[in-house]
Design a protein around this motif. Structure first.
Motif, PDB file in Angstrom:
ATOM      1  N   PRO A   1       0.831  -1.209   0.000  1.00  0.00           N
ATOM      2  CA  PRO A   1       0.000   0.000   0.000  1.00  0.00           C
ATOM      3  C   PRO A   1       0.865   1.258   0.000  1.00  0.00           C
ATOM      4  O   PRO A   1       1.888   1.326   0.693  1.00  0.00           O
ATOM      5  N   ILE A   2       0.449   2.248  -0.775  1.00  0.00           N
ATOM      6  CA  ILE A   2       1.146   3.528  -0.872  1.00  0.00           C
ATOM      7  C   ILE A   2       0.098   4.635  -0.841  1.00  0.00           C
ATOM      8  O   ILE A   2      -0.944   4.523  -1.490  1.00  0.00           O
ATOM      9  N   VAL A   3       0.369   5.695  -0.085  1.00  0.00           N
ATOM     10  CA  VAL A   3      -0.502   6.864  -0.077  1.00  0.00           C
ATOM     11  C   VAL A   3       0.256   8.028  -0.696  1.00  0.00           C
ATOM     12  O   VAL A   3       1.409   8.301  -0.331  1.00  0.00           O
ATOM     13  N   THR A   4      -0.378   8.705  -1.624  1.00  0.00           N
ATOM     14  CA  THR A   4       0.209   9.887  -2.233  1.00  0.00           C
ATOM     15  C   THR A   4      -0.848  10.976  -2.353  1.00  0.00           C
ATOM     16  O   THR A   4      -2.024  10.733  -2.071  1.00  0.00           O
ATOM     17  N   VAL A   5      -0.426  12.169  -2.714  1.00  0.00           N
ATOM     18  CA  VAL A   5      -1.358  13.288  -2.879  1.00  0.00           C
ATOM     19  C   VAL A   5      -1.364  13.710  -4.335  1.00  0.00           C
ATOM     20  O   VAL A   5      -0.359  13.579  -5.043  1.00  0.00           O
ATOM     21  N   THR A   6      -2.503  14.226  -4.776  1.00  0.00           N
ATOM     22  CA  THR A   6      -2.632  14.633  -6.170  1.00  0.00           C
ATOM     23  C   THR A   6      -3.536  15.852  -6.267  1.00  0.00           C
ATOM     24  O   THR A   6      -3.996  16.383  -5.248  1.00  0.00           O
ATOM     25  N   ASP A   7      -3.796  16.275  -7.486  1.00  0.00           N
ATOM     26  CA  ASP A   7      -4.620  17.455  -7.738  1.00  0.00           C
ATOM     27  C   ASP A   7      -6.008  17.294  -7.114  1.00  0.00           C
ATOM     28  O   ASP A   7      -6.611  16.228  -7.225  1.00  0.00           O
ATOM     29  N   PRO A   8      -6.529  18.343  -6.450  1.00  0.00           N
ATOM     30  CA  PRO A   8      -7.862  18.233  -5.840  1.00  0.00           C
ATOM     31  C   PRO A   8      -8.955  17.872  -6.845  1.00  0.00           C
ATOM     32  O   PRO A   8      -9.974  17.287  -6.484  1.00  0.00           O
ATOM     33  N   HIS A   9      -8.737  18.236  -8.108  1.00  0.00           N
ATOM     34  CA  HIS A   9      -9.771  18.014  -9.124  1.00  0.00           C
ATOM     35  C   HIS A   9      -9.454  16.825 -10.023  1.00  0.00           C
ATOM     36  O   HIS A   9      -9.966  16.735 -11.139  1.00  0.00           O
ATOM     37  N   THR A  10      -8.620  15.906  -9.548  1.00  0.00           N
ATOM     38  CA  THR A  10      -8.251  14.758 -10.364  1.00  0.00           C
ATOM     39  C   THR A  10      -9.481  13.949 -10.783  1.00  0.00           C
ATOM     40  O   THR A  10     -10.463  13.843 -10.041  1.00  0.00           O
ATOM     41  N   ALA A  11      -9.401  13.377 -11.978  1.00  0.00           N
ATOM     42  CA  ALA A  11     -10.487  12.530 -12.491  1.00  0.00           C
ATOM     43  C   ALA A  11     -10.287  11.071 -12.115  1.00  0.00           C
ATOM     44  O   ALA A  11     -11.135  10.227 -12.435  1.00  0.00           O
TER      45      ALA A  11
END
Length: 331
Positions: free
Chosen positions: A296-306
């Protein structure tokens, strides 16, 4: 205010070693946060500095003076506990004034009035000065408890998780107030918490404690970006650092056993395929919970990701941290 130095301090309770050869300097005018889980030795450190406990070995100096054997009153420190520690039969005004009426301080009556009013205004409790302590909310009681320390002019303020029993909104407000008070007054403040957000937002220096040992001491940025061990790396960061086998991606040092990847240090759109397990939309950011080769990996991305659950995304590490078999950082 004064510099505080601990030199090779050891403290045991029965067979339990609470502090194990701790050396640390709290610079004059600094806001130092001791960070660690329950049982790490944080409160013991405060109690030793305050004179509520005696060290088995080592020495403690406040303002250049060796304080071993001195009483808490002689050390001239002010301590704020997790619990409110107020006199319920007294008003807020009387609770705030109480420390100033000590025979050791001999504070003139006019000065007591001035200091009480100033601190009450600073903590936004002026309208509560004539209320009994029992008529206050939990947040107001903790403000009074903090105010009892602030009315004094000690060599150092010692605070033992003073915000932990408050709700999230009040905790956030008081964090800002405490930091502003410390910065504006130039006070030396040693603060204990297990809350990494408090540590990152308030501290000029962070001391990471683990099982009675001081594993790292430095600025919040230093500890976050250049942790000396896996334990130090795991104490800061939200979401927490991903800990993975070093062999999961190429280019690991030969001595590395594990890799630490901060969520923001995972580049998307390139590299190897990973499965999206869950998408957490938090408004200002979106967290992706991924599964990569069974890990398992947690990452962050664009708030408006599709992206959504079940999608495939390519990832690669950026500036990973590597640790050896003992959990120490690899060069």
């Amino acid at each position: 205010m004064a510099e505080v130095i601990l030199n090779s301090v050891i403290k045991s309770f029965g067979t339990k070693r609470a502090l194990d050869d701790v050396s640390m300097t709290v610079p004059d005018g600094s806001f130092v946060v001791l960070l660690g889980p329950t049982g790490a030795g944080k409160t013991t450190t405060l109690r030793l500095i305050a004179g509520l406990e005696a060290a088995d070995q080592g020495e403690i100096r406040i303002g250049g003076k060796l304080v071993d054997g001195m009483t808490p009153a002689e050390r001239n420190v002010a301590m704020v506990f997790q619990q409110y520690s107020l006199y319920p039969h007294l008003t807020v005004r009387e609770n705030l004034a109480f420390p100033l009426k000590s025979p050791l301080l001999r504070t003139p009556a006019a000065e007591i009035v001035s200091k009480v009013n100033a601190v009450a205004e600073m903590l936004r409790i002026s309208h509560k000065l004539d209320n009994k302590a029992t008529a206050l909310s939990g947040g107001e009681m903790q403000r009074v408890s903090i105010g009892r320390a602030l009315v004094r002019n000690p060599q150092i303020y010692l605070m033992d998780e003073p915000l932990s029993s408050l709700d999230a909104k009040l905790r956030s407000d008081l964090r800002i107030e405490l930091k502003n008070i410390q910065a504006n007054s130039g006070a030396t403040l040693l603060y204990v918490t297990h809350d990494q957000i408090e540590a990152m937002t308030m501290a000029t220096h962070i001391g990471v404690l683990h099982e009675g040992r001081l594993v790292q001491f430095g600025s919040p940025r230093d500890v976050y970006e250049r942790p000396v061990s896996l334990h130090a790396a795991q104490r800061l960061g939200q979401p927490r650092i991903n800990v993975l086998p070093a062999s999961l991606f190429p280019a690991a040092p030969r001595s590395a056993v594990s890799m630490g990847l901060r969520p923001e240090h995972i580049r998307q759109g390139a590299g190897e395929e990973s499965f999206v397990n869950r998408v957490e939309r938090l408004g200002d950011q979106t967290r992706l919970h991924l599964l990569f080769r069974g890990h398992p990996i947690v990452t962050v991305t664009d708030p408006h990701t599709a992206l959504s659950e079940g999608d495939i995304v390519r990832i690669e590490p950026v500036d990973p941290l590597y640790f050896d078999a003992d959990g120490m950082r690899c060069a």
